[in-house]
Scaffold this motif. Structure first.
Motif, short mmCIF file in Angstrom:
data_model
loop_
_atom_site.label_atom_id
_atom_site.label_comp_id
_atom_site.label_asym_id
_atom_site.label_seq_id
_atom_site.Cartn_x
_atom_site.Cartn_y
_atom_site.Cartn_z
N HIS A 113 0.83 -1.19 0.00
CA HIS A 113 0.00 0.00 0.00
C HIS A 113 0.88 1.25 0.00
CE1 HIS A 113 -3.06 2.95 1.06
NE2 HIS A 113 -3.96 2.04 0.73
N PRO A 114 0.56 2.25 -0.83
CA PRO A 114 1.43 3.43 -0.94
C PRO A 114 1.56 4.25 0.33
CG PRO A 114 -0.62 3.74 -2.16
CD PRO A 114 -0.56 2.30 -1.78
N TRP A 115 0.63 4.12 1.27
CA TRP A 115 0.73 4.88 2.51
C TRP A 115 1.54 4.15 3.58
CZ3 TRP A 115 0.61 9.68 3.35
CH2 TRP A 115 -0.27 10.55 2.72
N VAL A 116 1.92 2.91 3.35
CA VAL A 116 2.63 2.12 4.36
C VAL A 116 4.14 2.22 4.11
CG1 VAL A 116 3.02 -0.18 5.30
CG2 VAL A 116 0.70 0.55 4.71
N VAL A 143 5.45 19.06 -4.75
CA VAL A 143 6.26 19.36 -5.93
C VAL A 143 5.33 19.85 -7.04
CG1 VAL A 143 7.94 18.47 -7.59
CG2 VAL A 143 7.84 17.51 -5.27
N PRO A 144 5.49 21.10 -7.50
CA PRO A 144 4.67 21.58 -8.63
C PRO A 144 5.07 20.86 -9.91
CG PRO A 144 5.68 23.40 -7.41
CD PRO A 144 6.35 22.15 -6.96
N VAL A 145 4.09 20.39 -10.65
CA VAL A 145 4.35 19.75 -11.94
C VAL A 145 3.41 20.35 -12.97
CG1 VAL A 145 5.15 17.58 -10.94
CG2 VAL A 145 2.72 17.89 -11.45
N ALA A 146 3.83 20.28 -14.21
CA ALA A 146 3.00 20.80 -15.29
C ALA A 146 3.20 19.93 -16.52
CB ALA A 146 3.37 22.25 -15.60
N THR A 147 2.11 19.59 -17.16
CA THR A 147 2.14 18.86 -18.43
C THR A 147 1.32 19.65 -19.45
OG1 THR A 147 0.13 17.57 -17.95
CG2 THR A 147 2.23 16.69 -17.15
N ARG A 148 1.22 19.14 -20.64
CA ARG A 148 0.44 19.83 -21.67
C ARG A 148 -1.04 19.89 -21.30
NH1 ARG A 148 2.94 17.29 -27.29
NH2 ARG A 148 5.07 18.13 -27.05
N ARG A 149 -1.48 18.90 -20.53
CA ARG A 149 -2.90 18.82 -20.23
C ARG A 149 -3.29 19.49 -18.91
NH1 ARG A 149 -4.61 12.62 -21.93
NH2 ARG A 149 -4.06 12.80 -24.15
N GLU A 150 -2.39 19.42 -17.92
CA GLU A 150 -2.78 19.94 -16.62
C GLU A 150 -1.55 20.28 -15.79
OE1 GLU A 150 -4.84 16.97 -14.39
OE2 GLU A 150 -3.45 15.38 -14.95
N SER A 151 -1.78 20.99 -14.71
CA SER A 151 -0.72 21.31 -13.76
C SER A 151 -1.28 21.11 -12.36
CB SER A 151 -0.23 22.75 -13.95
OG SER A 151 -1.29 23.66 -13.70
N GLY A 152 -0.37 20.90 -11.41
CA GLY A 152 -0.83 20.68 -10.05
C GLY A 152 0.33 20.44 -9.12
N LEU A 153 0.01 19.97 -7.93
CA LEU A 153 1.00 19.70 -6.89
C LEU A 153 0.94 18.23 -6.51
CD1 LEU A 153 0.28 22.80 -4.61
CD2 LEU A 153 2.21 22.53 -6.18
N LEU A 154 2.10 17.59 -6.47
CA LEU A 154 2.20 16.21 -6.03
C LEU A 154 2.92 16.18 -4.69
CD1 LEU A 154 3.13 14.40 -9.37
CD2 LEU A 154 0.88 14.75 -8.35
N VAL A 155 2.52 15.26 -3.84
CA VAL A 155 3.00 15.20 -2.46
C VAL A 155 4.04 14.10 -2.31
CG1 VAL A 155 2.29 15.06 -0.04
CG2 VAL A 155 0.70 15.94 -1.77
N VAL A 156 5.11 14.39 -1.56
CA VAL A 156 6.16 13.39 -1.31
C VAL A 156 6.46 13.31 0.17
CG1 VAL A 156 7.23 13.68 -3.58
CG2 VAL A 156 8.00 15.10 -1.67
N ASP A 157 7.07 12.16 0.56
CA ASP A 157 7.49 11.99 1.95
C ASP A 157 8.97 12.33 2.08
OD1 ASP A 157 8.92 9.82 0.99
OD2 ASP A 157 8.00 8.35 2.34
N VAL A 189 4.40 4.83 -9.81
CA VAL A 189 3.07 5.04 -9.24
C VAL A 189 3.19 5.49 -7.79
CG1 VAL A 189 2.03 3.34 -10.77
CG2 VAL A 189 2.95 2.60 -8.56
N TYR A 190 2.03 5.78 -7.17
CA TYR A 190 2.03 6.14 -5.76
C TYR A 190 2.72 5.05 -4.93
CZ TYR A 190 -1.57 9.52 -7.13
OH TYR A 190 -2.27 10.54 -7.73
N GLY A 191 3.50 5.50 -3.95
CA GLY A 191 4.20 4.55 -3.09
C GLY A 191 5.58 4.19 -3.58
N THR A 192 6.03 4.79 -4.69
CA THR A 192 7.37 4.53 -5.23
C THR A 192 8.15 5.84 -5.30
OG1 THR A 192 6.63 4.81 -7.53
CG2 THR A 192 6.52 2.58 -6.59
N PRO A 193 9.49 5.78 -5.31
CA PRO A 193 10.30 7.01 -5.37
C PRO A 193 10.04 7.80 -6.64
CG PRO A 193 11.64 5.14 -4.67
CD PRO A 193 10.32 4.58 -5.12
N TRP A 194 10.19 9.10 -6.52
CA TRP A 194 9.97 10.00 -7.66
C TRP A 194 10.88 9.64 -8.82
CZ3 TRP A 194 6.68 14.45 -7.58
CH2 TRP A 194 6.75 15.25 -8.71
#
Length: 303
Positions: A113-116, A143-157, A189-194
């Protein structure tokens, strides 16, 4: 044919006991009798297990259900139903508590599980109860990210592992330091290193600063590439004041103060001089020099 005595319908292993009684006399002797008794007992026990034992272990008290799990409660920042998702995806409900593979299957399912962050312990008890002790991942930066379709913030530990962004609403972005200057998207995917060393190193700085970044008036961490493999980092305020931090925790250059010393020096500066974004404040500071000056003041040279 005349009616005679009905034959005994004793079936093995019980009928065998009558034979064994006759074998107690010579020429068989007690040794042979003991061996035959042992074989008869084993057969009887095997038959009893087939009739009653196996059926008993299929009872309700041996069957694992969702209610059988006692799992470390997730912290407030996790909104996903972690336990329900693991039980569903790992197909854990319906297993038998006496299954020798149960502990390993449960541990592997929760570890995915990505939260564990870590499965500390899995223990099974009767009646069906499974105790799972976990360490959960803690978000430290976005981490701010931007692609051709969308932009947003992704969370890291703190290790730069990508956390389930759907668990966060956009308003929560202001609860974390930003890691800017990252030009790659997550590798998995979620739960793996950037998959970008600058993200993991900046995340370690964010973890070292912790929640005190708000009191200090910080906003972002930015990598500064001096040479391949020798990045330094700086902190920035909302109004653009630059605070040179240096190397990430555990990778300091020779003579560079530790992360704890840098943080203590920056806190002392803000306490004594005022906010970093105050009017007339310098546009750039080097927290390494602040830490060295603080250490020198605390340990003056002997006369």
């Amino acid at each position: 044919m005349g009616a005679g005595k009905p034959r005994s319908r004793l079936s093995p292993p019980w009928g065998m006991l009558r034979v064994l009684a006759r074998l107690a006399h010579p020429p068989w002797g007690t040794a042979m009798l003991g061996a035959l008794l042992l074989a008869a007992t084993s057969t009887a026990l095997a038959a009893a297990w087939q009739w009653w034992g196996r059926a008993a272990l299929q009872g309700r008290e041996y069957r694992v259900t969702a209610a059988s799990f006692e799992v470390t409660l997730p912290p407030d920042w996790i909104r996903s139903p972690v336990v329900d998702e693991v039980i569903r995806d790992g197909n854990l409900a319906g297993m038998q508590i006496h299954d020798p593979a149960l502990v390993q299957r449960v541990a592997e399912a929760f570890a995915l599980h990505p939260w564990v962050a870590r499965v500390v312990r899995v223990e099974k008890r009767h009646p069906a109860r499974v105790i799972v002790q976990l360490e959960y991942r803690r978000p430290v930066a976005v981490v701010p990210v931007a692609t051709r379709r969308e932009s947003g913030l992704l969370v890291v530990d703190a290790q730069g592992v990508l956390l389930p962004t759907p668990d966060f609403v956009s308003a929560q972005a202001r609860d974390y330091l930003r890691i800017e200057g990252i030009d790659t998207l997550p590798a998995g995917v979620y739960g793996t290193p950037w998959g970008n060393r600058r993200v993991s190193e900046a995340a370690r700085i964010a973890a070292a600063i912790g929640p005190r970044w708000k009191e200090l008036g910080l906003y972002a961490i930015v990598p500064l590439a001096l040479a391949e493999g020798s990045e330094t980092y700086e902190l920035r305020t909302p109004q653009g004041v630059r605070i040179v931090w240096g190397r990430p925790p555990g990778q300091e250059a020779d003579g560079e103060p530790s992360a704890a010393a840098k943080l203590a020096a920056l806190e002392a500066y803000v306490r004594e001089q005022g906010a970093l974004d105050r009017e007339g404040a310098p546009s750039q500071l080097d927290v390494r020099e602040l830490a060295r000056a603080k250490a020198g003041a605390s340990n003056p040279p002997s006369p």
